[in-house]
Design a protein around this motif. Structure first.
Motif, PDB file in Angstrom:
ATOM      1  N   ARG A  90      29.749  63.830  54.428  1.00  0.00           N
ATOM      2  CA  ARG A  90      29.333  62.900  55.478  1.00  0.00           C
ATOM      3  C   ARG A  90      29.092  61.514  54.900  1.00  0.00           C
ATOM      4  NH1 ARG A  90      30.381  65.130  60.328  1.00  0.00           N
ATOM      5  NH2 ARG A  90      28.761  63.856  61.314  1.00  0.00           N
ATOM      6  N   ALA A  91      28.489  61.459  53.726  1.00  0.00           N
ATOM      7  CA  ALA A  91      28.232  60.169  53.082  1.00  0.00           C
ATOM      8  C   ALA A  91      29.539  59.450  52.760  1.00  0.00           C
ATOM      9  CB  ALA A  91      27.412  60.380  51.809  1.00  0.00           C
ATOM     10  N   ARG A  92      30.508  60.185  52.240  1.00  0.00           N
ATOM     11  CA  ARG A  92      31.792  59.562  51.898  1.00  0.00           C
ATOM     12  C   ARG A  92      32.546  59.124  53.147  1.00  0.00           C
ATOM     13  NH1 ARG A  92      31.969  64.206  47.928  1.00  0.00           N
ATOM     14  NH2 ARG A  92      31.283  63.291  45.959  1.00  0.00           N
ATOM     15  N   ALA A  93      32.365  59.852  54.243  1.00  0.00           N
ATOM     16  CA  ALA A  93      33.005  59.439  55.498  1.00  0.00           C
ATOM     17  C   ALA A  93      32.457  58.096  55.966  1.00  0.00           C
ATOM     18  CB  ALA A  93      32.789  60.508  56.566  1.00  0.00           C
ATOM     19  N   LYS A  94      31.187  57.833  55.680  1.00  0.00           N
ATOM     20  CA  LYS A  94      30.580  56.560  56.051  1.00  0.00           C
ATOM     21  C   LYS A  94      30.979  55.439  55.113  1.00  0.00           C
ATOM     22  CE  LYS A  94      26.157  58.395  57.801  1.00  0.00           C
ATOM     23  NZ  LYS A  94      24.694  58.397  57.561  1.00  0.00           N
ATOM     24  N   LEU A  95      31.003  55.739  53.804  1.00  0.00           N
ATOM     25  CA  LEU A  95      31.061  54.664  52.812  1.00  0.00           C
ATOM     26  C   LEU A  95      32.117  54.863  51.742  1.00  0.00           C
ATOM     27  CD1 LEU A  95      27.210  54.268  52.365  1.00  0.00           C
ATOM     28  CD2 LEU A  95      28.730  52.501  53.253  1.00  0.00           C
ATOM     29  N   GLY A  96      33.000  55.835  51.920  1.00  0.00           N
ATOM     30  CA  GLY A  96      33.992  56.092  50.892  1.00  0.00           C
ATOM     31  C   GLY A  96      34.902  54.920  50.604  1.00  0.00           C
ATOM     32  N   HIS A  97      35.005  54.006  51.544  1.00  0.00           N
ATOM     33  CA  HIS A  97      35.858  52.836  51.371  1.00  0.00           C
ATOM     34  C   HIS A  97      35.151  51.690  50.660  1.00  0.00           C
ATOM     35  CE1 HIS A  97      33.319  52.051  54.828  1.00  0.00           C
ATOM     36  NE2 HIS A  97      33.559  50.775  54.660  1.00  0.00           N
ATOM     37  N   HIS A  98      33.832  51.782  50.522  1.00  0.00           N
ATOM     38  CA  HIS A  98      33.051  50.635  50.038  1.00  0.00           C
ATOM     39  C   HIS A  98      33.127  50.538  48.515  1.00  0.00           C
ATOM     40  CE1 HIS A  98      29.954  47.620  49.676  1.00  0.00           C
ATOM     41  NE2 HIS A  98      29.820  47.569  50.990  1.00  0.00           N
ATOM     42  N   PRO A  99      33.511  49.383  47.971  1.00  0.00           N
ATOM     43  CA  PRO A  99      33.688  49.277  46.523  1.00  0.00           C
ATOM     44  C   PRO A  99      32.377  49.311  45.736  1.00  0.00           C
ATOM     45  CG  PRO A  99      33.986  47.132  47.561  1.00  0.00           C
ATOM     46  CD  PRO A  99      33.882  48.136  48.683  1.00  0.00           C
ATOM     47  N   HIS A 100      31.246  49.138  46.408  1.00  0.00           N
ATOM     48  CA  HIS A 100      29.958  49.099  45.708  1.00  0.00           C
ATOM     49  C   HIS A 100      29.219  50.435  45.763  1.00  0.00           C
ATOM     50  CE1 HIS A 100      29.278  44.642  44.966  1.00  0.00           C
ATOM     51  NE2 HIS A 100      30.453  44.690  45.547  1.00  0.00           N
ATOM     52  N   VAL A 101      29.832  51.467  46.337  1.00  0.00           N
ATOM     53  CA  VAL A 101      29.129  52.736  46.538  1.00  0.00           C
ATOM     54  C   VAL A 101      29.991  53.895  46.075  1.00  0.00           C
ATOM     55  CG1 VAL A 101      27.947  54.226  48.199  1.00  0.00           C
ATOM     56  CG2 VAL A 101      27.996  51.756  48.579  1.00  0.00           C
ATOM     57  N   ARG A 102      29.362  54.850  45.403  1.00  0.00           N
ATOM     58  CA  ARG A 102      30.039  56.119  45.142  1.00  0.00           C
ATOM     59  C   ARG A 102      29.006  57.248  45.205  1.00  0.00           C
ATOM     60  NH1 ARG A 102      29.416  54.993  39.416  1.00  0.00           N
ATOM     61  NH2 ARG A 102      28.812  56.898  38.298  1.00  0.00           N
ATOM     62  N   PHE A 103      29.502  58.451  45.447  1.00  0.00           N
ATOM     63  CA  PHE A 103      28.637  59.610  45.594  1.00  0.00           C
ATOM     64  C   PHE A 103      29.089  60.713  44.653  1.00  0.00           C
ATOM     65  CE2 PHE A 103      28.544  57.456  49.730  1.00  0.00           C
ATOM     66  CZ  PHE A 103      27.178  57.248  49.859  1.00  0.00           C
ATOM     67  N   GLU A 104      28.109  61.409  44.061  1.00  0.00           N
ATOM     68  CA  GLU A 104      28.392  62.492  43.129  1.00  0.00           C
ATOM     69  C   GLU A 104      27.511  63.685  43.460  1.00  0.00           C
ATOM     70  OE1 GLU A 104      28.226  61.549  39.005  1.00  0.00           O
ATOM     71  OE2 GLU A 104      29.069  59.540  39.260  1.00  0.00           O
ATOM     72  N   GLN A 105      28.064  64.883  43.282  1.00  0.00           N
ATOM     73  CA  GLN A 105      27.242  66.083  43.407  1.00  0.00           C
ATOM     74  C   GLN A 105      26.477  66.278  42.104  1.00  0.00           C
ATOM     75  OE1 GLN A 105      29.350  69.681  44.351  1.00  0.00           O
ATOM     76  NE2 GLN A 105      27.474  70.864  44.678  1.00  0.00           N
ATOM     77  N   ALA A 106      25.165  66.313  42.199  1.00  0.00           N
ATOM     78  CA  ALA A 106      24.340  66.449  40.998  1.00  0.00           C
ATOM     79  C   ALA A 106      22.947  66.899  41.396  1.00  0.00           C
ATOM     80  CB  ALA A 106      24.259  65.127  40.239  1.00  0.00           C
ATOM     81  N   ASP A 107      22.279  67.537  40.452  1.00  0.00           N
ATOM     82  CA  ASP A 107      20.902  67.980  40.609  1.00  0.00           C
ATOM     83  C   ASP A 107      19.988  66.889  40.064  1.00  0.00           C
ATOM     84  OD1 ASP A 107      18.411  69.265  40.455  1.00  0.00           O
ATOM     85  OD2 ASP A 107      19.297  71.186  39.879  1.00  0.00           O
ATOM     86  N   ALA A 108      19.023  66.454  40.853  1.00  0.00           N
ATOM     87  CA  ALA A 108      18.095  65.416  40.403  1.00  0.00           C
ATOM     88  C   ALA A 108      17.268  65.866  39.208  1.00  0.00           C
ATOM     89  CB  ALA A 108      17.163  65.015  41.552  1.00  0.00           C
ATOM     90  N   HIS A 109      17.215  67.172  38.952  1.00  0.00           N
ATOM     91  CA  HIS A 109      16.498  67.687  37.798  1.00  0.00           C
ATOM     92  C   HIS A 109      17.265  67.492  36.487  1.00  0.00           C
ATOM     93  CE1 HIS A 109      14.656  69.760  41.195  1.00  0.00           C
ATOM     94  NE2 HIS A 109      13.664  70.133  40.428  1.00  0.00           N
ATOM     95  N   ASP A 110      18.550  67.204  36.560  1.00  0.00           N
ATOM     96  CA  ASP A 110      19.392  67.097  35.361  1.00  0.00           C
ATOM     97  C   ASP A 110      20.516  66.112  35.667  1.00  0.00           C
ATOM     98  OD1 ASP A 110      20.513  67.497  32.885  1.00  0.00           O
ATOM     99  OD2 ASP A 110      21.458  69.410  33.408  1.00  0.00           O
ATOM    100  N   LEU A 111      20.197  64.838  35.653  1.00  0.00           N
ATOM    101  CA  LEU A 111      21.131  63.807  36.104  1.00  0.00           C
ATOM    102  C   LEU A 111      22.254  63.597  35.090  1.00  0.00           C
ATOM    103  CD1 LEU A 111      18.485  61.258  37.415  1.00  0.00           C
ATOM    104  CD2 LEU A 111      20.041  62.647  38.803  1.00  0.00           C
ATOM    105  N   PRO A 112      23.483  63.451  35.567  1.00  0.00           N
ATOM    106  CA  PRO A 112      24.633  63.309  34.661  1.00  0.00           C
ATOM    107  C   PRO A 112      24.890  61.863  34.253  1.00  0.00           C
ATOM    108  CG  PRO A 112      25.420  63.432  36.910  1.00  0.00           C
ATOM    109  CD  PRO A 112      23.914  63.555  36.981  1.00  0.00           C
ATOM    110  N   PHE A 113      23.831  61.169  33.850  1.00  0.00           N
ATOM    111  CA  PHE A 113      23.947  59.759  33.482  1.00  0.00           C
ATOM    112  C   PHE A 113      23.253  59.516  32.154  1.00  0.00           C
ATOM    113  CE2 PHE A 113      23.467  59.920  38.183  1.00  0.00           C
ATOM    114  CZ  PHE A 113      24.784  59.611  38.509  1.00  0.00           C
ATOM    115  N   ALA A 114      23.753  58.514  31.442  1.00  0.00           N
ATOM    116  CA  ALA A 114      23.151  58.130  30.176  1.00  0.00           C
ATOM    117  C   ALA A 114      21.810  57.442  30.411  1.00  0.00           C
ATOM    118  CB  ALA A 114      24.090  57.190  29.421  1.00  0.00           C
TER     119      ALA A 114
END
Length: 220
Positions: A90-114
């Protein structure tokens, strides 16, 4: 007692949350429109996100907060994470075209970011679902740059109606974890090495009592 180090790798979100919100995704925005209109602008005002800041939206759901945050000139760069694939669809349907936004499946307990990745981390109306809130706060602190900020908004057990809802949901909602008082939230943030600024409470009807806070990583 689980140590801080080991809990980071062992603690995960209860899978009931993913199952429940996958089922709700199709009707979520319609059902919660009034609630979002009374809460998301408050978080936006507290966060004071500036142009080109990098923002992480924890448990972003259908991307409604991100949609509101980028609907302006010179928008920030937003990454939304959520466990439920249908909510992300649903989020990507709203904003998938927007160059400033992306969405990822992830658990907030173990974020896949540096480390030191974002200037702002926001969490709207979700803190009461986190299975291990201390771990989520530590992860938020880890991915924030020095001088960054975490902004949380959630409903609040300081109000008697919310205390009643806390009891009811603990019996009827299998995905629900716990609602906190503002003092308890501040304590959790301090324990995770945050300084709390501008904690506040408000209510917008006879049922919903809300709390919010902005928190800055300490040097500890």
């Amino acid at each position: 007692e689980i140590s801080m180090v080991s809990e980071r790798f062992q603690g995960r979100q209860d899978p009931k949350v993913k199952t429940q919100y996958d089922a709700w995704a199709r009707v979520y925005d319609l059902f919660w429109t009034r609630y979002m209109n009374q809460t998301l602008p408050v978080l936006q005002q507290a966060a004071k996100v500036e142009a080109d800041e990098r923002v992480l939206d924890l448990a972003c759901g259908t991307g409604e907060l991100a949609r509101r945050m980028v609907n302006r000139p010179n928008p920030p760069h937003i990454v939304g994470v959520d466990l439920a694939p249908s909510m992300l669809d649903r989020a990507r349907a709203k904003l998938g075209h927007h160059p400033h936004v992306r969405f990822e499946q992830a658990d907030a307990h173990d974020l896949p970011f540096a480390e030191d990745r974002f200037e702002v981390v926001v969490c709207a109306n979700t803190f009461h679902y986190f299975t291990h809130p201390r771990q989520v706060l530590r992860e938020a602190r880890r991915v924030l740059v020095p001088g960054g900020r975490l902004v949380i908004l959630d409903w609040c057990r300081d109000f008697w109606t919310c205390r009643l809802m806390d009891v009811v949901l603990s019996y009827v909602d299998p995905a629900y974890d716990a609602c906190y008082t503002l003092s308890e939230l501040e304590g959790l943030l301090n324990e995770a090495s945050f300084d709390v600024s501008g904690p506040f409470r408000y209510r917008f009807d006879l049922v919903w009592g809300m709390m919010g806070a902005t928190a800055f990583p300490t040097d500890a």
